[in-house]
Design an enzyme around this catalytic site. Structure first.
Site, PDB file in Angstrom:
ATOM      1  N   THR A   5      96.121  46.622 -38.664  1.00  0.00           N
ATOM      2  CA  THR A   5      95.479  45.323 -38.864  1.00  0.00           C
ATOM      3  C   THR A   5      96.291  44.539 -39.877  1.00  0.00           C
ATOM      4  OG1 THR A   5      93.276  46.096 -38.347  1.00  0.00           O
ATOM      5  CG2 THR A   5      93.411  44.335 -39.964  1.00  0.00           C
ATOM      6  N   ARG A  12      82.532  46.541 -29.033  1.00  0.00           N
ATOM      7  CA  ARG A  12      82.567  46.791 -30.477  1.00  0.00           C
ATOM      8  C   ARG A  12      83.330  45.680 -31.219  1.00  0.00           C
ATOM      9  NH1 ARG A  12      86.650  47.646 -34.691  1.00  0.00           N
ATOM     10  NH2 ARG A  12      85.760  49.060 -36.212  1.00  0.00           N
ATOM     11  N   THR A  20      91.356  46.253 -44.676  1.00  0.00           N
ATOM     12  CA  THR A  20      91.767  47.011 -43.498  1.00  0.00           C
ATOM     13  C   THR A  20      91.217  48.431 -43.612  1.00  0.00           C
ATOM     14  OG1 THR A  20      93.631  48.039 -42.341  1.00  0.00           O
ATOM     15  CG2 THR A  20      93.996  47.463 -44.650  1.00  0.00           C
TER      16      THR A  20
HETATM   17  N1  ASP Z   1      89.265  47.024 -39.873  1.00  0.00           N
HETATM   18  C1  ASP Z   1      89.710  47.045 -38.513  1.00  0.00           C
HETATM   19  C2  ASP Z   1      88.526  47.274 -37.605  1.00  0.00           C
HETATM   20  O1  ASP Z   1      87.688  48.093 -37.925  1.00  0.00           O
HETATM   21  C3  ASP Z   1      90.719  48.087 -38.222  1.00  0.00           C
HETATM   22  C4  ASP Z   1      91.873  48.155 -39.173  1.00  0.00           C
HETATM   23  O2  ASP Z   1      91.803  47.703 -40.302  1.00  0.00           O
HETATM   24  O3  ASP Z   1      92.899  48.678 -38.774  1.00  0.00           O
HETATM   25  O4  ASP Z   1      88.479  46.666 -36.566  1.00  0.00           O
END
Ligand code: ASP
Length: 312
Positions: free
Chosen positions: A177, A205, A228
């Site tokens: 992310t 989701r 993230t």
């Molecule tokens: N926070 C993001 C999610 O749950 C994933 C990530 O940070 O890689 O969609």
């Protein structure tokens, strides 16, 4: 792992927290990630150096990372269980606390720009799915075929996940992310975050990224935050708002506030990280994973790009 420095304008970016290590990330992958992080710092700092706004800087930095297939946002996004790319993004202006978010977009080349259009040109804060895609066309944002987002490596990661006997989420894999937080020369802050979400996500989701106060938050009275990690925990804790609230109401430093919430995250079983900048130009990052793709640059000339936890 943390990092603090001060200066007037400042920009901090992340490219996702995860379990990257020198043994599981090849040197070409390591080098490409650092090149991408540097390009994003260049794009954002070019705006801040000229006296441009924090909001423009975070959007510019995130767009570079969305276009880079090595990060899980825009091109290079993770796949849903059904083999699609559905992207989430958000942006927030700390001066007005105006905010925009999008969830499950499928055709906008730069989801962060769609989030900004939601903030600026709609009466709403969060649009999702088919409606978000339609709004994007109406706003004349650049549209791409869904195949633009798909990369062989992310498809391989989906297959690997499906072949595992446990769970549907990639908690022990590499995230990616992306996010940016900035303070401009006037002391205004802004935050932006963009993601393909977790590999193998199902049933529509939506993670923390587009949820204002969870993965993204900005308030000139406190700080800007982009997160993230496993979004479900970030939503439950309200991490980005919680950090800003602690800074504003308790007078904590960025690092103190982040330490408390990341500790809480860990106690609940969550993993991930945050980046922050404050109106006085201070910045910080903190994560409880072995690594986080990250970088920072500020008016005092300090520039850092790092991946592993032991790099400072
Ligand atoms: N926070 C993001 C999610 O749950 C994933 C990530 O940070 O890689 O969609």
């Amino acid at each position: 792992m943390s990092n603090i420095h001060s200066g007037r304008w400042s920009l901090v970016i992340h490219g996702g927290a995860g379990s990257m290590s020198r043994s599981n990330l090849s040197s070409p992958e390591d080098a490409k990630a650092r090149t991408g992080l540097n390009a994003a710092l260049d794009a954002g700092s070019a705006i801040l150096k000229k006296g441009g706004g924090a909001l423009d800087a975070v959007e510019a930095a995130v767009k570079v990372l969305e276009d880079d297939p090595h990060f899980n946002a825009g091109r290079g996004s993770t796949f849903t269980y059904e083999g699609r790319n559905e992207m989430d993004a958000a942006i927030m202006d700390g001066t007005t606390r105006a905010a925009g978010g999008v969830a499950q977009t499928t055709r906008t080349r730069n989801p962060v720009s769609l989030a900004r259009a939601v903030m600026t040109n709609s009466p709403h804060v969060l649009l999702s799915g088919e409606g978000a895609d339609r709004f994007s066309v109406e706003q004349a944002l650049e549209q791409v075929d869904p195949s633009w987002f798909a990369t062989p490596e992310r498809l391989r990661q989906l297959e690997e996940l499906k072949n595992r006997s446990h769970g549907h989420f990639d908690t022990d894999m590499k995230y990616g992310t992306v996010g940016a937080v900035a303070t401009d020369a006037l002391g205004h802050v802004a935050a932006a975050t963009s993601t393909g979400g977790l590999t193998g996500k199902r049933w529509g989701r939506v993670g923390d990224t587009p949820v204002i106060g969870a993965g993204t938050y900005a308030d000139d009275r406190a700080c800007a935050v982009s997160a993230t990690g496993v979004g479900e925990y970030f939503i439950r804790i309200g991490i980005a708002h919680e950090i800003a609230a602690r800074v504003r109401l308790m007078g904590e430093t960025l690092n103190e506030a982040a330490q408390t919430v990341i500790h809480e995250l860990g106690e609940m079983g969550g993993v991930g990280g945050v980046i922050m900048t404050a109106p006085d130009g201070q910045s910080a990052w903190l994560f409880n994973t072995p690594a986080m793709y990250r970088g920072s640059v500020s008016a005092d000339g300090t520039r850092r790009v790092a991946i592993y936890g032991d790099e400072e």
